[in-house]
Design a protein around this motif. Structure first.
Motif, short mmCIF file in Angstrom:
data_model
loop_
_atom_site.label_atom_id
_atom_site.label_comp_id
_atom_site.label_asym_id
_atom_site.label_seq_id
_atom_site.Cartn_x
_atom_site.Cartn_y
_atom_site.Cartn_z
N MET A 1 0.83 -1.19 0.00
CA MET A 1 0.00 0.00 0.00
C MET A 1 0.87 1.26 0.00
SD MET A 1 -3.54 0.72 1.45
CE MET A 1 -3.80 1.31 3.07
N GLU A 2 2.00 1.23 0.71
CA GLU A 2 2.93 2.36 0.74
C GLU A 2 3.45 2.67 -0.66
OE1 GLU A 2 5.15 5.44 2.32
OE2 GLU A 2 3.61 4.26 3.28
N THR A 3 3.70 1.62 -1.45
CA THR A 3 4.18 1.80 -2.81
C THR A 3 3.15 2.54 -3.67
OG1 THR A 3 5.48 -0.22 -2.63
CG2 THR A 3 5.08 0.60 -4.85
N ASN A 4 1.86 2.19 -3.52
CA ASN A 4 0.80 2.87 -4.27
C ASN A 4 0.72 4.34 -3.90
OD1 ASN A 4 0.09 0.58 -5.63
ND2 ASN A 4 -1.54 0.02 -4.22
N ARG A 5 0.85 4.65 -2.61
CA ARG A 5 0.80 6.05 -2.16
C ARG A 5 1.96 6.83 -2.74
NH1 ARG A 5 2.48 9.19 2.24
NH2 ARG A 5 3.59 7.46 3.18
N ARG A 6 3.15 6.24 -2.71
CA ARG A 6 4.32 6.92 -3.28
C ARG A 6 4.16 7.14 -4.77
NH1 ARG A 6 9.09 3.65 -0.40
NH2 ARG A 6 8.78 4.45 1.70
N GLY A 7 3.61 6.15 -5.46
CA GLY A 7 3.38 6.28 -6.89
C GLY A 7 2.42 7.42 -7.20
N ALA A 8 1.36 7.53 -6.39
CA ALA A 8 0.39 8.62 -6.58
C ALA A 8 1.03 9.97 -6.29
CB ALA A 8 -0.82 8.40 -5.67
N GLU A 9 1.87 10.04 -5.24
CA GLU A 9 2.56 11.29 -4.90
C GLU A 9 3.51 11.70 -6.02
OE1 GLU A 9 4.41 10.49 -1.16
OE2 GLU A 9 2.55 10.77 -0.02
N ASN A 10 4.23 10.73 -6.57
CA ASN A 10 5.16 11.03 -7.67
C ASN A 10 4.41 11.50 -8.91
OD1 ASN A 10 7.44 10.41 -6.19
ND2 ASN A 10 7.53 8.29 -6.90
N ALA A 11 3.27 10.89 -9.20
CA ALA A 11 2.48 11.31 -10.36
C ALA A 11 1.96 12.74 -10.15
CB ALA A 11 1.30 10.35 -10.57
N GLU A 12 1.53 13.05 -8.94
CA GLU A 12 1.05 14.40 -8.64
C GLU A 12 2.17 15.42 -8.79
OE1 GLU A 12 -0.66 16.75 -4.79
OE2 GLU A 12 -1.48 14.75 -5.17
N ARG A 13 3.36 15.09 -8.28
CA ARG A 13 4.51 15.99 -8.42
C ARG A 13 4.85 16.22 -9.88
NH1 ARG A 13 8.01 12.98 -5.00
NH2 ARG A 13 6.82 13.06 -3.11
N ARG A 14 4.79 15.14 -10.67
CA ARG A 14 5.08 15.25 -12.10
C ARG A 14 4.08 16.18 -12.78
NH1 ARG A 14 6.29 10.12 -12.17
NH2 ARG A 14 4.21 9.45 -12.71
N GLU A 15 2.78 16.02 -12.44
CA GLU A 15 1.75 16.88 -13.03
C GLU A 15 1.97 18.33 -12.65
OE1 GLU A 15 -2.27 15.62 -12.26
OE2 GLU A 15 -1.78 13.55 -12.82
N LEU A 16 2.29 18.59 -11.38
CA LEU A 16 2.56 19.96 -10.94
C LEU A 16 3.76 20.54 -11.67
CD1 LEU A 16 1.92 19.71 -7.09
CD2 LEU A 16 0.53 20.93 -8.78
N GLY A 17 4.79 19.74 -11.85
CA GLY A 17 5.98 20.19 -12.56
C GLY A 17 5.68 20.51 -14.01
N GLU A 18 4.86 19.67 -14.66
CA GLU A 18 4.49 19.92 -16.05
C GLU A 18 3.66 21.19 -16.17
OE1 GLU A 18 2.57 16.30 -17.24
OE2 GLU A 18 4.46 15.18 -17.25
N GLU A 19 2.74 21.41 -15.23
CA GLU A 19 1.92 22.62 -15.25
C GLU A 19 2.79 23.85 -15.02
OE1 GLU A 19 -1.61 25.07 -15.31
OE2 GLU A 19 -0.94 23.23 -16.25
#
Length: 112
Positions: A1-19
């Motif tokens: 479950m920790e891995t899924n949370r980290r994956g979601a956090e990384n995806a969110e960071r990537r989206e913020l960076g792209e924006e």
């Protein structure tokens, strides 16, 4: 479950960076157009007015000469003024200098 949370956090960071890259690219593009048309040698006020026109032409939402409070680790340490504020996410100033150099007393537009 920790891995899924980290994956979601990384995806969110990537989206913020792209924006942020997209927003920054819009501002830089407008500044480049102003410099391309006007060239070097004018006072800061001229570039500021031209940049406001270019932002309006491109539909870039912005505020100018915005007063802000400066905080350090939760403590107010002073007041400041932003030359421009774009979309409540990217703050920048405009200066005049003759070329990209560490000398702030020269005279072409530089976004900082």
């Amino acid at each position: 479950m920790e891995t899924n949370r980290r994956g979601a956090e990384n995806a969110e960071r990537r989206e913020l960076g792209e924006e942020m890259n997209r927003l920054t690219g819009e501002v830089i593009g407008a500044a480049i157009e102003v410099h391309r048309v006007l060239g070097a040698g004018f006072l800061e006020e001229v570039y500021k007015e031209a940049l406001i026109i270019e932002f309006l032409r491109r539909g870039i939402p912005h505020e100018f000469e915005k007063s802000v409070t400066v905080n350090y680790k939760g403590h107010e340490v002073g007041k400041g003024r932003l030359d421009f504020r774009r979309c409540q996410s990217s703050n920048f100033g405009i200066e005049s200098c003759s070329k990209f150099s560490p000398n702030p007393r020269s005279s072409s537009p530089l976004i900082s």
